[in-house]
Write an enzyme that holds these catalytic residues in place. Sequence first.
Site, PDB file in Angstrom:
ATOM      1  CD  GLU A 160      -2.781  -1.349   2.379  1.00 18.66           C
ATOM      2  OE1 GLU A 160      -2.602  -0.561   3.333  1.00 18.66           O
ATOM      3  OE2 GLU A 160      -3.608  -2.268   2.411  1.00 18.66           O
ATOM      4  CD  GLU A 270      -4.816  -8.045   2.278  1.00 17.63           C
ATOM      5  OE1 GLU A 270      -5.783  -7.401   2.724  1.00 17.63           O
ATOM      6  OE2 GLU A 270      -3.642  -7.642   2.360  1.00 17.63           O
TER       7      GLU A 270
END
Length: 749
Positions: A160, A270
């Site tokens: 991220e 995920e």
Amino acid sequence: MLKKLFFLFGTVLLLLPGCLSVKPSPEETTESTPMKELGRRHNLIIGSTLQSQSLDIPGVKEILTSQYAGISAEDEMNFAFIREKEKEYNFGPADRLIAFAMDNDMLVRGQTLVRHNSVPSWLENKKWTKDSLLKILQEYITTVVSRYKGKVYCWDVVNEVLTDEGLFRGDELSIWYRYCGPAYIEKAFISAHNADPGAKLFINDDGISTINPKSNGLYIIVKELLARGIPIHGIGMQMHLTEEKVPDYRSMFENIQRFVKLGLEIHITEMDVRIKEPVTREKLMNQAKIYGYITQIALNINEVTNLTTNGFTDSLSRIPAFFESYGSALPFDGDLNPKPAFFAIRENLEKGPKGLKFLDTAGYSSIITPFKAMNTAVPPEIDGKIGNGEWDEALIYPFAYNQLSKTNQTLPGSDDLLSSWRVLYLDDTIYGLVERTDDITITNKDSSWENDNLEVFFNTDEDFVQLRSVAGQNFEQHEYTGNRRITWNAGGTVIEFSVQLPSGNPAGKITGWNIALSDNDGAETRDLQAYPIYGNNRGWQGLDFGEIEFVDPGRQAERLGKMHKVLPFNVIKSRTPPVIDGVAGTNEWTSATVYEFAFNQLNQTDQRPPAREDLYATWRLVYTDGMLYGMVTRTDDKTITHNTDPRANDVVEICFSRYGELMALRTLVGKGFESHNYGSLAKAVWSEDGQTLEFSLPMPEEKMKGLTASWSISITDTDNGDLPDHRLYPVTGSDQAFSGLELGEISFN
């Protein structure tokens, strides 16, 4: 007690209010192949994220060991957890997870070494220099990766790193970027590789599964790092989705392909598909379709080698904590029973890769940016008069394409037909205004569609509605029972109408939409039928609709019913390639369909093009094996080429994408393409007077017939100062095409 039903072939889903159960078919007597084994057949690891304490919950180990081939830690391998204290490493939970995986022949994804919001307080609260913080980073990564060398087969090294706009998370969001800038990314990968040269190293992020500013930014960063020899082996796509919104699978496929072309492996790291409460049978089935289709995409791309869900059971899901009123995001319910999503994954793994529908869509696959209907507090009066301020909130769009012609879809000049339209809505009613300038109005033909008329099309569910009004007359009789009204003024220059929609208040929805003006100048049949979108005049068949968004500020729009798609722009194969010399040679372009630059995307409230004496331009395309050729014709009263900002000059910009890798090129009037990496075959030549541009582009495939590609072309006009006055495109949008967004499509025929 854990049910064993999900191990059986031929299962039948029984969905009752408040519960989900699975029943084997009567003929079933043998156990099915576990999901993990089905995945291994296709070199696809099926995994789940996990916290170590979850292993103590009855039934969890049984499902994991029987169905899953891989695990990754949810938090317990993050920096903030392993090194919560400055002088101490806590490996206990991570050791337990890895021991469990090794005991059960499972692979471990290491998640994650560096993350902006997983930083211990001792690290966040200190003052650092770039060198001192990079030393801490190197020491930590070396210690952790060395400990698990040979036990963790891949690592999410950095996680991220970008904002949704595709920019680095800045000083306030990331301590690593605050002190080190982007150098921390390079240092992290090099440190991890040195500690375990055999481990695969990934950069992982959310919101990058489709082509968008964030994935564009990541693509650029990774491409640059690879060019410098930084050991990056793959991209991790988190894939947090919602049942309410069907993903753009085509964009997802092309996005993955462009990273694959860099030599990278892809992991889905995920995945979850959250459902807004209350959970219903329909929502569970929609969720299952999404899981199934993502699985098919993974099966169709060899380089997608891991599909990990964000946990496997709703009882341990983090979704409710992060998204209020959402849950039920995973393949197993809270009682550890399999849901339709589980069977969708498993069925697709069992069947193996099959054709993806969006890959066989030549001629029927283009989705353009929806037009917008703004909400109004006071409805306009439908009297054929433009009352003071009653239409000020509405956005203005041009009629742009004559769909009666397959070879030249441009519209005539203002002396023949010039028209625009706009719409508002209030409650369940849409209000429209059409302004029309026409030199001849014909209304005496027996077939009403051969007269000068207005047609309004909409599709809010499975059925479409087409309403027609001959000039000066009411809407014709129609089986549609909703209230409607239309008024033409005496000169036929102003048309106002209202139509009650069948679906109730459409606020925040996107529906199918089209609108058309017919023009007959005295012949037996009409001369043209003008639409705001390109096509083959099939609206009367319910085909080739555009879309309209009923804007509700602060609310993300949702489609009401199916997605509507229009025809791609047409590209015809040429027997002889045009000579790219800025001169339209005899018969070089006669087979090409001519289109107009029609929408001024610099003006979001009025997208009509300027008067033709200011700027008028057309474009067309042909192709030969491996090459695309284009011509732009341009009439402009003033040419500006001296501004520092290249986009503030008179330029043409071209964007092409076949497998997600954007080819973006710009040519200043009178100049060739600006610096690019597409080789000498990418060429642009202007005529001496700047009225004709010819260009050529190499294609990613030799044989293009029957294929489609994402496409945009625009022309910019600056008349004064250092800001452009107009930037005209073939479709509506918000001037984002040069970043790879809001692209239309072309079809090679």
